[in-house]
Design an enzyme around this catalytic site. Sequence first.
Site, PDB file in Angstrom:
ATOM      1  CB  CYS A  76      15.967  38.911  -3.667  1.00  0.00           C
ATOM      2  SG  CYS A  76      15.058  38.560  -2.162  1.00  0.00           S
TER       3      CYS A  76
ATOM      4  CD  GLU B  63      22.933  41.334  -3.196  1.00  0.00           C
ATOM      5  OE1 GLU B  63      22.918  40.157  -3.618  1.00  0.00           O
ATOM      6  OE2 GLU B  63      21.901  41.989  -2.973  1.00  0.00           O
TER       7      GLU B  63
ATOM      8  CG  HIS C  69      19.899  39.652  -1.050  1.00  0.00           C
ATOM      9  ND1 HIS C  69      19.596  40.678  -1.917  1.00  0.00           N
ATOM     10  CD2 HIS C  69      18.753  39.356  -0.405  1.00  0.00           C
ATOM     11  CE1 HIS C  69      18.318  40.994  -1.795  1.00  0.00           C
ATOM     12  NE2 HIS C  69      17.775  40.210  -0.880  1.00  0.00           N
TER      13      HIS C  69
HETATM   14  N1  GLN Z   1       9.753  41.833  -2.123  1.00  0.00           N
HETATM   15  C1  GLN Z   1      10.210  40.495  -2.218  1.00  0.00           C
HETATM   16  C2  GLN Z   1       9.969  39.711  -0.946  1.00  0.00           C
HETATM   17  O1  GLN Z   1       9.743  40.281   0.076  1.00  0.00           O
HETATM   18  C3  GLN Z   1      11.677  40.455  -2.577  1.00  0.00           C
HETATM   19  C4  GLN Z   1      12.561  41.025  -1.521  1.00  0.00           C
HETATM   20  C5  GLN Z   1      13.925  41.341  -2.032  1.00  0.00           C
HETATM   21  O2  GLN Z   1      14.148  41.369  -3.228  1.00  0.00           O
HETATM   22  N2  GLN Z   1      14.849  41.612  -1.140  1.00  0.00           N
HETATM   23  O3  GLN Z   1      10.004  38.509  -0.958  1.00  0.00           O
END
Ligand code: GLN
Length: 549
Positions: free
Chosen positions: A379, A516, A514
Amino acid sequence: MTSYVFITGGVVSSLGKGITSACLGAILEARGLTISMIKLDPYINVDPGTMSPFQHGEVFVTADGTETDLDLGHYERFVRTAKGGRHSNYTTGRIYESVIAKERRGDYLGATVQVIPHITDEIKQGVKKGAGDADICLVEIGGTVGDIESLPFLEAIRQMGVELGHDRVVYVHLTLVPYIPTSSEIKTKPTQHSVKELRSIGIQPDILVCRSEKPLPSDERRKIALFTNVQEKAVISAWDADDLYKIPAMMHEQGLDGIVTRQLGLDLPKADLHEWDAIVEAKQNPSAEVNVAMVGKYMDLKDSYISLVEALQHGGIHTRTRVRIHYIESKDIEDHGIERLRDMDGIVVPGGFGDRGIEGKIETVRFARENGIPYLGICLGMQVAVIEAARHLAGLDGAMSTEFDKETAHPVVALITEWQDQTGDTEERSEESDMGGTMRLGAQAVSLQDGSLAARSYGATEIEERHRHRYEVNNNYRDRLAAAGLVFSGLSVDDLVEMVELPGHPFFLASQFHPEFTSNPRDGHPLFKSFISAAREHRLGELPEAAEA
Ligand code: GLN
Protein backbone atom coordinates in the site's frame (compact mmCIF):
# COMPACT_ATOMS: atom_id res chain seq x y z
CA MET A 1 -29.99 -24.48 13.19
CA THR A 2 -27.07 -22.52 14.57
CA SER A 3 -25.86 -22.99 18.13
CA TYR A 4 -23.96 -20.28 19.96
CA VAL A 5 -20.83 -20.10 22.07
CA PHE A 6 -20.44 -16.81 23.90
CA ILE A 7 -16.99 -15.87 25.14
CA THR A 8 -16.62 -13.26 27.86
CA GLY A 9 -13.53 -12.10 29.70
CA GLY A 10 -12.84 -11.27 33.32
CA VAL A 11 -10.25 -9.89 35.77
CA VAL A 12 -8.14 -7.93 33.27
CA SER A 13 -8.12 -7.12 29.57
CA SER A 14 -5.49 -8.31 27.08
CA LEU A 15 -5.76 -11.95 28.11
CA GLY A 16 -5.83 -13.07 24.50
CA LYS A 17 -9.58 -13.52 24.28
CA GLY A 18 -9.45 -13.09 20.50
CA ILE A 19 -6.84 -15.82 20.10
CA THR A 20 -8.67 -18.10 22.54
CA SER A 21 -11.92 -17.65 20.62
CA ALA A 22 -10.15 -18.25 17.32
CA CYS A 23 -8.51 -21.43 18.67
CA LEU A 24 -11.81 -22.71 19.98
CA GLY A 25 -13.22 -22.06 16.50
CA ALA A 26 -10.31 -23.99 15.02
CA ILE A 27 -10.80 -27.12 17.14
CA LEU A 28 -14.56 -27.12 16.56
CA GLU A 29 -13.98 -26.76 12.84
CA ALA A 30 -11.51 -29.65 13.09
CA ARG A 31 -14.49 -31.81 14.06
CA GLY A 32 -16.18 -31.08 10.78
CA LEU A 33 -18.39 -28.16 11.84
CA THR A 34 -18.88 -24.90 9.98
CA ILE A 35 -18.16 -21.89 12.15
CA SER A 36 -19.05 -18.21 12.04
CA MET A 37 -17.43 -15.71 14.35
CA ILE A 38 -18.59 -12.37 15.70
CA LYS A 39 -16.94 -9.71 17.85
CA LEU A 40 -19.07 -7.38 19.96
CA ASP A 41 -17.16 -4.27 20.96
CA PRO A 42 -18.54 -2.14 23.79
CA TYR A 43 -16.90 1.15 22.73
CA ILE A 44 -18.93 3.94 21.20
CA ASN A 45 -17.04 4.50 17.95
CA VAL A 46 -19.23 3.21 15.13
CA ASP A 47 -16.33 1.19 13.76
CA PRO A 48 -12.57 1.07 14.43
CA GLY A 49 -11.80 2.67 11.04
CA THR A 50 -11.14 6.06 12.60
CA MET A 51 -9.32 4.87 15.70
CA SER A 52 -5.60 5.42 16.20
CA PRO A 53 -3.50 2.33 15.69
CA PHE A 54 -1.64 3.43 18.84
CA GLN A 55 -4.76 2.77 20.86
CA HIS A 56 -6.49 0.10 18.97
CA GLY A 57 -3.96 -1.76 16.89
CA GLU A 58 -4.61 -2.70 13.31
CA VAL A 59 -7.87 -2.15 11.48
CA PHE A 60 -8.69 -5.47 9.84
CA VAL A 61 -10.50 -5.24 6.50
CA THR A 62 -12.92 -8.01 5.57
CA ALA A 63 -13.63 -9.13 2.00
CA ASP A 64 -16.77 -6.99 1.80
CA GLY A 65 -14.75 -3.92 2.79
CA THR A 66 -15.80 -3.54 6.42
CA GLU A 67 -13.20 -1.98 8.72
CA THR A 68 -13.20 -4.21 11.77
CA ASP A 69 -11.47 -5.06 15.01
CA LEU A 70 -8.17 -6.89 14.71
CA ASP A 71 -9.64 -9.96 16.39
CA LEU A 72 -11.47 -10.66 13.13
CA GLY A 73 -8.03 -11.20 11.66
CA HIS A 74 -7.35 -13.93 14.23
CA TYR A 75 -10.68 -15.53 13.40
CA GLU A 76 -9.98 -15.67 9.66
CA ARG A 77 -6.45 -16.93 10.21
CA PHE A 78 -7.56 -19.78 12.47
CA VAL A 79 -10.93 -20.74 11.05
CA ARG A 80 -11.42 -21.42 7.35
CA THR A 81 -15.21 -21.35 7.37
CA ALA A 82 -15.36 -18.06 9.30
CA LYS A 83 -15.69 -15.36 6.67
CA GLY A 84 -15.92 -11.99 8.36
CA GLY A 85 -18.03 -9.17 7.01
CA ARG A 86 -20.48 -6.40 7.79
CA HIS A 87 -22.34 -8.51 10.32
CA SER A 88 -19.31 -9.88 12.12
CA ASN A 89 -18.40 -6.86 14.25
CA TYR A 90 -20.78 -4.63 16.17
CA THR A 91 -19.91 -1.75 18.45
CA THR A 92 -22.15 0.07 20.90
CA GLY A 93 -22.02 3.04 18.53
CA ARG A 94 -23.23 1.01 15.60
CA ILE A 95 -26.08 -0.58 17.59
CA TYR A 96 -27.26 2.81 18.88
CA GLU A 97 -26.89 4.39 15.44
CA SER A 98 -29.25 1.84 14.01
CA VAL A 99 -31.75 2.02 16.90
CA ILE A 100 -31.82 5.81 16.70
CA ALA A 101 -32.35 5.68 12.93
CA LYS A 102 -35.31 3.33 13.48
CA GLU A 103 -36.71 5.61 16.17
CA ARG A 104 -36.48 8.62 13.83
CA ARG A 105 -38.27 6.67 11.12
CA GLY A 106 -41.07 5.89 13.56
CA ASP A 107 -40.44 2.15 13.50
CA TYR A 108 -41.12 1.83 17.23
CA LEU A 109 -44.64 3.24 16.83
CA GLY A 110 -44.32 5.79 19.58
CA ALA A 111 -42.93 3.45 22.22
CA THR A 112 -40.35 4.72 24.72
CA VAL A 113 -37.08 3.41 23.32
CA GLN A 114 -34.99 1.70 26.02
CA VAL A 115 -31.87 -0.38 26.52
CA ILE A 116 -34.08 -3.37 27.30
CA PRO A 117 -35.68 -4.42 24.97
CA HIS A 118 -34.70 -2.14 22.06
CA ILE A 119 -30.93 -2.08 22.32
CA THR A 120 -30.75 -5.72 23.38
CA ASP A 121 -33.09 -6.74 20.54
CA GLU A 122 -30.88 -4.91 18.07
CA ILE A 123 -27.84 -6.76 19.42
CA LYS A 124 -29.59 -10.11 19.17
CA GLN A 125 -30.71 -9.44 15.60
CA GLY A 126 -27.17 -8.44 14.69
CA VAL A 127 -25.76 -11.61 16.22
CA LYS A 128 -28.26 -13.75 14.29
CA LYS A 129 -27.34 -12.04 11.03
CA GLY A 130 -23.64 -12.57 11.70
CA ALA A 131 -24.24 -16.22 12.60
CA GLY A 132 -25.48 -16.95 9.09
CA ASP A 133 -26.13 -20.65 8.55
CA ALA A 134 -23.03 -21.93 10.33
CA ASP A 135 -23.35 -24.93 12.64
CA ILE A 136 -21.85 -22.94 15.50
CA CYS A 137 -21.45 -19.22 15.89
CA LEU A 138 -18.77 -18.05 18.31
CA VAL A 139 -19.44 -14.61 19.75
CA GLU A 140 -16.67 -12.82 21.60
CA ILE A 141 -17.68 -9.93 23.85
CA GLY A 142 -14.96 -7.31 24.09
CA GLY A 143 -13.98 -5.67 27.36
CA THR A 144 -14.12 -7.16 30.83
CA VAL A 145 -17.12 -8.30 32.85
CA GLY A 146 -17.95 -5.47 35.22
CA ASP A 147 -17.44 -2.68 32.67
CA ILE A 148 -20.41 -0.35 32.37
CA GLU A 149 -20.25 -0.38 28.57
CA SER A 150 -20.55 -4.11 28.13
CA LEU A 151 -23.76 -4.54 30.17
CA PRO A 152 -26.26 -4.35 27.27
CA PHE A 153 -24.23 -6.94 25.34
CA LEU A 154 -24.11 -9.29 28.34
CA GLU A 155 -27.83 -8.84 28.87
CA ALA A 156 -28.47 -9.69 25.21
CA ILE A 157 -26.44 -12.90 25.37
CA ARG A 158 -28.12 -13.82 28.67
CA GLN A 159 -31.50 -13.52 26.97
CA MET A 160 -30.35 -15.68 24.07
CA GLY A 161 -29.44 -18.42 26.53
CA VAL A 162 -32.97 -18.39 27.93
CA GLU A 163 -34.60 -18.20 24.52
CA LEU A 164 -32.57 -20.93 22.83
CA GLY A 165 -31.94 -23.21 25.79
CA HIS A 166 -28.93 -24.90 27.35
CA ASP A 167 -28.43 -27.27 24.42
CA ARG A 168 -28.05 -24.41 21.95
CA VAL A 169 -25.95 -21.96 23.97
CA VAL A 170 -22.60 -22.39 25.72
CA TYR A 171 -21.00 -19.71 27.88
CA VAL A 172 -17.23 -19.60 28.08
CA HIS A 173 -15.51 -17.23 30.48
CA LEU A 174 -11.82 -16.39 30.20
CA THR A 175 -10.02 -15.26 33.34
CA LEU A 176 -6.57 -14.68 34.73
CA VAL A 177 -5.08 -16.90 37.41
CA PRO A 178 -2.04 -14.94 38.55
CA TYR A 179 1.08 -16.33 40.14
CA ILE A 180 2.51 -14.28 43.04
CA PRO A 181 6.26 -14.88 43.06
CA THR A 182 6.90 -13.44 46.55
CA SER A 183 4.70 -16.08 48.18
CA SER A 184 5.06 -18.66 45.36
CA GLU A 185 1.31 -18.93 45.18
CA ILE A 186 -1.30 -19.26 42.47
CA LYS A 187 -4.30 -17.05 43.15
CA THR A 188 -7.79 -18.17 42.22
CA LYS A 189 -9.65 -15.37 43.99
CA PRO A 190 -9.85 -12.98 40.99
CA THR A 191 -11.45 -15.80 38.98
CA GLN A 192 -13.95 -16.50 41.74
CA HIS A 193 -14.91 -12.82 41.85
CA SER A 194 -15.16 -12.50 38.12
CA VAL A 195 -17.54 -15.46 37.88
CA LYS A 196 -19.54 -14.05 40.79
CA GLU A 197 -19.90 -10.83 38.83
CA LEU A 198 -21.05 -12.72 35.76
CA ARG A 199 -23.55 -14.79 37.75
CA SER A 200 -24.95 -11.63 39.34
CA ILE A 201 -26.12 -10.57 35.89
CA GLY A 202 -27.61 -13.95 35.26
CA ILE A 203 -24.93 -15.81 33.34
CA GLN A 204 -23.55 -19.05 34.74
CA PRO A 205 -20.49 -19.99 32.70
CA ASP A 206 -20.32 -23.57 31.45
CA ILE A 207 -16.60 -23.45 30.79
CA LEU A 208 -13.75 -21.45 32.30
CA VAL A 209 -10.55 -20.89 30.41
CA CYS A 210 -7.92 -19.86 32.92
CA ARG A 211 -4.93 -17.94 31.64
CA SER A 212 -1.82 -18.51 33.70
CA GLU A 213 1.91 -18.60 33.34
CA LYS A 214 2.21 -22.35 33.91
CA PRO A 215 -0.31 -25.20 33.61
CA LEU A 216 -2.86 -25.03 36.40
CA PRO A 217 -2.27 -27.70 39.14
CA SER A 218 -5.25 -30.00 39.73
CA ASP A 219 -5.83 -28.67 43.26
CA GLU A 220 -6.40 -25.19 41.92
CA ARG A 221 -8.60 -26.51 39.18
CA ARG A 222 -10.76 -28.29 41.73
CA LYS A 223 -10.93 -25.20 43.91
CA ILE A 224 -11.99 -22.98 41.01
CA ALA A 225 -14.66 -25.49 39.97
CA LEU A 226 -16.05 -25.64 43.50
CA PHE A 227 -16.26 -21.88 43.93
CA THR A 228 -17.66 -21.10 40.50
CA ASN A 229 -20.21 -23.87 40.06
CA VAL A 230 -18.43 -25.12 36.95
CA GLN A 231 -17.60 -28.79 36.36
CA GLU A 232 -13.98 -29.56 37.14
CA LYS A 233 -13.25 -30.96 33.70
CA ALA A 234 -14.64 -27.73 32.23
CA VAL A 235 -11.96 -25.66 33.97
CA ILE A 236 -9.46 -25.42 31.13
CA SER A 237 -5.91 -24.28 31.71
CA ALA A 238 -4.44 -21.98 29.08
CA TRP A 239 -0.84 -21.39 30.01
CA ASP A 240 1.56 -19.06 28.21
CA ALA A 241 2.53 -20.80 24.99
CA ASP A 242 5.82 -20.09 23.25
CA ASP A 243 3.97 -20.55 19.99
CA LEU A 244 0.46 -19.41 19.16
CA TYR A 245 -0.14 -22.47 17.01
CA LYS A 246 0.28 -24.82 19.96
CA ILE A 247 -2.89 -23.46 21.54
CA PRO A 248 -5.46 -25.46 19.50
CA ALA A 249 -3.77 -28.71 20.57
CA MET A 250 -3.41 -27.47 24.15
CA MET A 251 -7.15 -26.88 24.33
CA HIS A 252 -8.11 -30.04 22.49
CA GLU A 253 -5.99 -32.19 24.79
CA GLN A 254 -8.00 -30.91 27.75
CA GLY A 255 -11.19 -31.87 25.96
CA LEU A 256 -12.53 -28.37 25.28
CA ASP A 257 -14.13 -29.18 21.91
CA GLY A 258 -15.75 -32.29 23.41
CA ILE A 259 -17.28 -30.32 26.28
CA VAL A 260 -18.86 -27.88 23.82
CA THR A 261 -20.12 -30.48 21.37
CA ARG A 262 -21.54 -32.71 24.13
CA GLN A 263 -23.51 -29.82 25.61
CA LEU A 264 -24.86 -29.01 22.16
CA GLY A 265 -25.80 -32.67 21.66
CA LEU A 266 -23.55 -33.10 18.61
CA ASP A 267 -22.12 -36.50 17.78
CA LEU A 268 -19.04 -35.88 15.68
CA PRO A 269 -15.82 -37.48 14.48
CA LYS A 270 -12.65 -36.78 16.45
CA ALA A 271 -10.83 -33.52 15.87
CA ASP A 272 -8.32 -33.61 13.04
CA LEU A 273 -5.50 -31.28 14.07
CA HIS A 274 -2.77 -32.56 11.77
CA GLU A 275 -2.45 -29.23 9.94
CA TRP A 276 -1.80 -27.43 13.23
CA ASP A 277 0.73 -30.06 14.25
CA ALA A 278 2.48 -29.60 10.90
CA ILE A 279 2.73 -25.84 11.48
CA VAL A 280 4.29 -26.29 14.90
CA GLU A 281 6.69 -28.88 13.48
CA ALA A 282 7.71 -26.57 10.61
CA LYS A 283 8.27 -23.66 12.97
CA GLN A 284 10.44 -25.75 15.23
CA ASN A 285 12.63 -27.11 12.46
CA PRO A 286 13.62 -24.26 10.14
CA SER A 287 16.37 -24.87 7.62
CA ALA A 288 17.45 -21.23 7.41
CA GLU A 289 16.96 -17.92 9.13
CA VAL A 290 16.38 -14.51 7.55
CA ASN A 291 16.42 -10.97 8.90
CA VAL A 292 13.58 -8.86 7.61
CA ALA A 293 13.29 -5.16 8.35
CA MET A 294 9.87 -3.59 8.62
CA VAL A 295 10.24 0.12 8.17
CA GLY A 296 7.14 1.95 9.27
CA LYS A 297 5.53 4.29 11.71
CA TYR A 298 3.99 2.48 14.65
CA MET A 299 6.93 0.24 15.23
CA ASP A 300 6.79 0.12 19.00
CA LEU A 301 3.25 -1.16 18.77
CA LYS A 302 3.39 -4.41 16.85
CA ASP A 303 -0.38 -4.77 17.00
CA SER A 304 -0.70 -2.05 14.37
CA TYR A 305 0.73 -4.46 11.81
CA ILE A 306 -0.43 -7.72 13.29
CA SER A 307 -1.73 -9.27 10.04
CA LEU A 308 1.46 -8.35 8.23
CA VAL A 309 3.69 -9.75 10.97
CA GLU A 310 1.63 -12.93 10.89
CA ALA A 311 1.74 -13.15 7.09
CA LEU A 312 5.56 -12.89 7.14
CA GLN A 313 5.64 -15.69 9.70
CA HIS A 314 3.32 -17.78 7.51
CA GLY A 315 5.77 -17.22 4.66
CA GLY A 316 8.44 -18.61 6.99
CA ILE A 317 6.36 -21.65 7.94
CA HIS A 318 5.85 -22.59 4.31
CA THR A 319 9.49 -22.17 3.32
CA ARG A 320 10.93 -23.63 6.55
CA THR A 321 12.53 -20.33 7.36
CA ARG A 322 12.86 -18.62 10.71
CA VAL A 323 11.84 -15.03 10.05
CA ARG A 324 13.39 -12.48 12.39
CA ILE A 325 11.55 -9.22 12.06
CA HIS A 326 13.35 -6.00 12.92
CA TYR A 327 11.00 -3.11 13.57
CA ILE A 328 12.50 0.15 12.42
CA GLU A 329 10.97 3.61 12.71
CA SER A 330 11.28 5.28 9.33
CA LYS A 331 12.02 8.51 11.21
CA ASP A 332 15.17 6.80 12.54
CA ILE A 333 16.32 6.19 8.97
CA GLU A 334 15.94 9.94 8.37
CA ASP A 335 17.85 10.81 11.52
CA HIS A 336 20.51 8.11 11.58
CA GLY A 337 20.79 6.84 8.01
CA ILE A 338 20.31 3.42 6.45
CA GLU A 339 23.09 1.61 8.35
CA ARG A 340 20.63 -0.62 10.17
CA LEU A 341 19.37 -2.00 6.88
CA ARG A 342 22.73 -3.32 5.77
CA ASP A 343 22.44 -6.78 7.31
CA MET A 344 18.90 -7.37 6.18
CA ASP A 345 17.85 -10.16 3.84
CA GLY A 346 14.54 -8.52 3.06
CA ILE A 347 12.86 -5.17 3.58
CA VAL A 348 9.15 -4.42 3.94
CA VAL A 349 7.54 -1.01 3.92
CA PRO A 350 4.00 -1.54 5.19
CA GLY A 351 0.84 0.50 4.75
CA GLY A 352 0.45 3.78 6.54
CA PHE A 353 -1.12 7.20 6.70
CA GLY A 354 0.44 10.56 7.43
CA ASP A 355 3.75 12.05 6.43
CA ARG A 356 5.94 11.34 9.46
CA GLY A 357 9.02 9.46 8.33
CA ILE A 358 8.00 9.48 4.66
CA GLU A 359 11.45 10.49 3.40
CA GLY A 360 12.94 7.68 5.50
CA LYS A 361 10.68 5.23 3.68
CA ILE A 362 11.73 6.59 0.30
CA GLU A 363 15.40 6.27 1.33
CA THR A 364 14.68 2.70 2.44
CA VAL A 365 13.30 1.79 -0.97
CA ARG A 366 16.31 3.34 -2.65
CA PHE A 367 18.64 1.33 -0.48
CA ALA A 368 16.79 -1.93 -1.22
CA ARG A 369 16.70 -1.19 -4.95
CA GLU A 370 20.34 -0.17 -5.30
CA ASN A 371 21.66 -3.00 -3.14
CA GLY A 372 19.60 -5.84 -4.55
CA ILE A 373 17.85 -6.55 -1.26
CA PRO A 374 14.44 -8.21 -1.64
CA TYR A 375 11.78 -5.53 -1.25
CA LEU A 376 8.10 -5.96 -0.55
CA GLY A 377 6.02 -2.79 -0.47
CA ILE A 378 2.47 -2.77 0.77
CA CYS A 379 0.00 0.00 0.00
CA LEU A 380 1.95 3.08 1.15
CA GLY A 381 4.99 0.84 0.61
CA MET A 382 4.06 0.66 -3.08
CA GLN A 383 3.41 4.38 -3.29
CA VAL A 384 6.86 5.21 -1.90
CA ALA A 385 8.39 2.72 -4.34
CA VAL A 386 6.74 4.63 -7.19
CA ILE A 387 7.93 7.96 -5.77
CA GLU A 388 11.45 6.62 -5.42
CA ALA A 389 11.47 5.32 -9.00
CA ALA A 390 10.07 8.64 -10.22
CA ARG A 391 12.77 10.64 -8.47
CA HIS A 392 15.80 8.47 -9.07
CA LEU A 393 15.04 6.42 -12.19
CA ALA A 394 12.81 8.76 -14.18
CA GLY A 395 14.52 11.96 -13.06
CA LEU A 396 11.31 13.57 -11.85
CA ASP A 397 12.85 15.71 -9.12
CA GLY A 398 10.66 16.34 -6.12
CA ALA A 399 8.12 13.67 -7.11
CA MET A 400 5.74 13.01 -4.24
CA SER A 401 2.25 11.89 -3.25
CA THR A 402 -0.21 14.75 -2.82
CA GLU A 403 -1.06 13.16 0.51
CA PHE A 404 2.22 14.62 1.77
CA ASP A 405 2.81 17.58 -0.51
CA LYS A 406 -0.08 19.26 -2.24
CA GLU A 407 2.29 21.48 -4.24
CA THR A 408 4.63 18.81 -5.55
CA ALA A 409 5.93 19.35 -9.06
CA HIS A 410 5.28 15.69 -9.87
CA PRO A 411 2.21 14.23 -8.19
CA VAL A 412 2.98 10.63 -9.15
CA VAL A 413 0.58 9.47 -6.45
CA ALA A 414 -2.61 11.46 -5.91
CA LEU A 415 -6.33 11.28 -5.36
CA ILE A 416 -8.08 10.13 -8.54
CA THR A 417 -10.05 13.38 -8.59
CA GLU A 418 -6.78 15.26 -8.61
CA TRP A 419 -5.10 13.47 -11.48
CA GLN A 420 -8.13 12.90 -13.62
CA ASP A 421 -8.64 16.62 -14.17
CA GLN A 422 -4.96 17.12 -14.63
CA THR A 423 -4.13 18.45 -18.06
CA GLY A 424 -0.44 17.98 -17.77
CA ASP A 425 0.03 21.24 -15.95
CA THR A 426 0.14 20.46 -12.26
CA GLU A 427 -0.90 23.98 -11.33
CA GLU A 428 -4.35 23.28 -12.67
CA ARG A 429 -5.07 20.72 -10.02
CA SER A 430 -8.06 21.75 -8.00
CA GLU A 431 -7.43 22.68 -4.39
CA GLU A 432 -10.86 21.60 -3.20
CA SER A 433 -10.29 17.99 -4.05
CA ASP A 434 -8.25 17.83 -0.83
CA MET A 435 -10.41 15.38 1.13
CA GLY A 436 -12.41 14.45 -1.95
CA GLY A 437 -11.22 10.88 -2.20
CA THR A 438 -13.07 8.13 -0.50
CA MET A 439 -11.36 5.04 0.74
CA ARG A 440 -11.11 2.09 -1.65
CA LEU A 441 -12.06 -0.80 0.59
CA GLY A 442 -12.40 -4.56 0.41
CA ALA A 443 -11.74 -7.32 -2.08
CA GLN A 444 -11.33 -6.33 -5.73
CA ALA A 445 -10.08 -8.15 -8.80
CA VAL A 446 -6.53 -7.60 -10.03
CA SER A 447 -5.10 -8.72 -13.38
CA LEU A 448 -1.44 -9.63 -13.40
CA GLN A 449 0.91 -9.37 -16.36
CA ASP A 450 1.78 -12.76 -17.75
CA GLY A 451 5.30 -13.83 -16.81
CA SER A 452 5.79 -11.03 -14.28
CA LEU A 453 7.25 -11.70 -10.84
CA ALA A 454 3.75 -11.00 -9.49
CA ALA A 455 2.12 -13.60 -11.74
CA ARG A 456 4.88 -16.12 -11.07
CA SER A 457 4.50 -15.63 -7.33
CA TYR A 458 0.75 -16.13 -7.44
CA GLY A 459 0.87 -18.82 -10.09
CA ALA A 460 -2.12 -17.02 -11.62
CA THR A 461 -2.96 -13.91 -13.60
CA GLU A 462 -6.36 -13.19 -12.09
CA ILE A 463 -6.44 -12.63 -8.35
CA GLU A 464 -8.54 -10.86 -5.74
CA GLU A 465 -7.11 -8.93 -2.81
CA ARG A 466 -8.33 -6.50 -0.17
CA HIS A 467 -7.80 -2.76 -0.21
CA ARG A 468 -7.76 0.14 2.22
CA HIS A 469 -6.41 3.36 0.78
CA ARG A 470 -7.32 6.67 -0.80
CA TYR A 471 -4.46 7.67 -3.06
CA GLU A 472 -3.63 6.04 -6.40
CA VAL A 473 -0.70 6.01 -8.78
CA ASN A 474 -1.26 8.89 -11.22
CA ASN A 475 -1.87 7.28 -14.62
CA ASN A 476 -0.57 10.42 -16.36
CA TYR A 477 2.91 9.41 -15.23
CA ARG A 478 2.74 5.76 -16.17
CA ASP A 479 4.52 6.12 -19.53
CA ARG A 480 7.42 8.05 -18.07
CA LEU A 481 7.82 5.61 -15.18
CA ALA A 482 7.60 2.61 -17.50
CA ALA A 483 10.25 4.12 -19.76
CA ALA A 484 12.48 4.35 -16.68
CA GLY A 485 12.07 0.62 -16.04
CA LEU A 486 9.19 0.33 -13.59
CA VAL A 487 6.77 -2.44 -14.59
CA PHE A 488 3.11 -2.08 -13.72
CA SER A 489 2.49 -5.76 -13.35
CA GLY A 490 -0.92 -5.60 -11.68
CA LEU A 491 -3.91 -3.52 -12.78
CA SER A 492 -7.45 -3.19 -11.50
CA VAL A 493 -10.52 -3.60 -13.69
CA ASP A 494 -10.71 0.20 -13.97
CA ASP A 495 -7.04 0.48 -14.94
CA LEU A 496 -5.59 1.58 -11.61
CA VAL A 497 -2.10 0.46 -10.67
CA GLU A 498 -2.24 -2.50 -8.28
CA MET A 499 1.30 -3.85 -8.45
CA VAL A 500 4.71 -2.60 -9.53
CA GLU A 501 8.00 -4.40 -9.91
CA LEU A 502 11.55 -3.93 -11.17
CA PRO A 503 12.89 -6.62 -13.47
CA GLY A 504 16.60 -7.25 -13.04
CA HIS A 505 16.35 -6.80 -9.29
CA PRO A 506 16.37 -10.10 -7.34
CA PHE A 507 12.94 -9.33 -5.86
CA PHE A 508 11.34 -5.92 -6.00
CA LEU A 509 7.57 -6.14 -5.77
CA ALA A 510 4.94 -3.89 -4.28
CA SER A 511 1.17 -3.89 -4.13
CA GLN A 512 -1.48 -1.24 -3.64
CA PHE A 513 -3.64 -3.85 -1.91
CA HIS A 514 -3.04 -5.57 1.42
CA PRO A 515 -2.15 -9.23 0.81
CA GLU A 516 -1.63 -9.75 4.54
CA PHE A 517 -5.38 -9.82 5.18
CA THR A 518 -5.80 -13.07 3.26
CA SER A 519 -2.79 -14.96 4.61
CA ASN A 520 -3.31 -17.79 7.06
CA PRO A 521 -0.86 -20.16 8.72
CA ARG A 522 -2.18 -23.34 7.17
CA ASP A 523 -2.05 -22.21 3.53
CA GLY A 524 0.45 -19.34 3.66
CA HIS A 525 0.17 -16.62 1.02
CA PRO A 526 1.86 -16.69 -2.40
CA LEU A 527 3.39 -13.21 -2.13
CA PHE A 528 4.83 -13.76 1.31
CA LYS A 529 6.10 -17.21 0.42
CA SER A 530 7.94 -15.86 -2.59
CA PHE A 531 9.25 -12.83 -0.66
CA ILE A 532 10.63 -15.03 2.12
CA SER A 533 12.10 -17.42 -0.47
CA ALA A 534 13.87 -14.43 -2.04
CA ALA A 535 15.14 -13.35 1.39
CA ARG A 536 16.45 -16.89 1.93
CA GLU A 537 18.24 -16.79 -1.39
CA HIS A 538 19.72 -13.44 -0.45
CA ARG A 539 20.88 -14.88 2.82
CA LEU A 540 22.26 -18.09 1.42
CA GLY A 541 23.79 -16.35 -1.58
CA GLU A 542 21.92 -18.52 -4.07
CA LEU A 543 21.17 -17.13 -7.50
CA PRO A 544 17.67 -15.68 -7.21
CA GLU A 545 15.12 -17.06 -9.61
CA ALA A 546 14.03 -13.61 -10.76
CA ALA A 547 17.53 -12.65 -11.85
CA GLU A 548 17.77 -15.70 -14.09
CA ALA A 549 14.60 -14.85 -15.93
N1 GLN B 1 -2.05 6.69 2.89
C1 GLN B 1 -2.11 5.97 1.67
C2 GLN B 1 -3.45 6.11 0.98
O1 GLN B 1 -4.40 6.50 1.59
C3 GLN B 1 -1.80 4.51 1.90
C4 GLN B 1 -2.81 3.81 2.73
C5 GLN B 1 -2.30 2.52 3.27
O2 GLN B 1 -1.12 2.25 3.23
N2 GLN B 1 -3.19 1.71 3.81
O3 GLN B 1 -3.56 5.84 -0.18
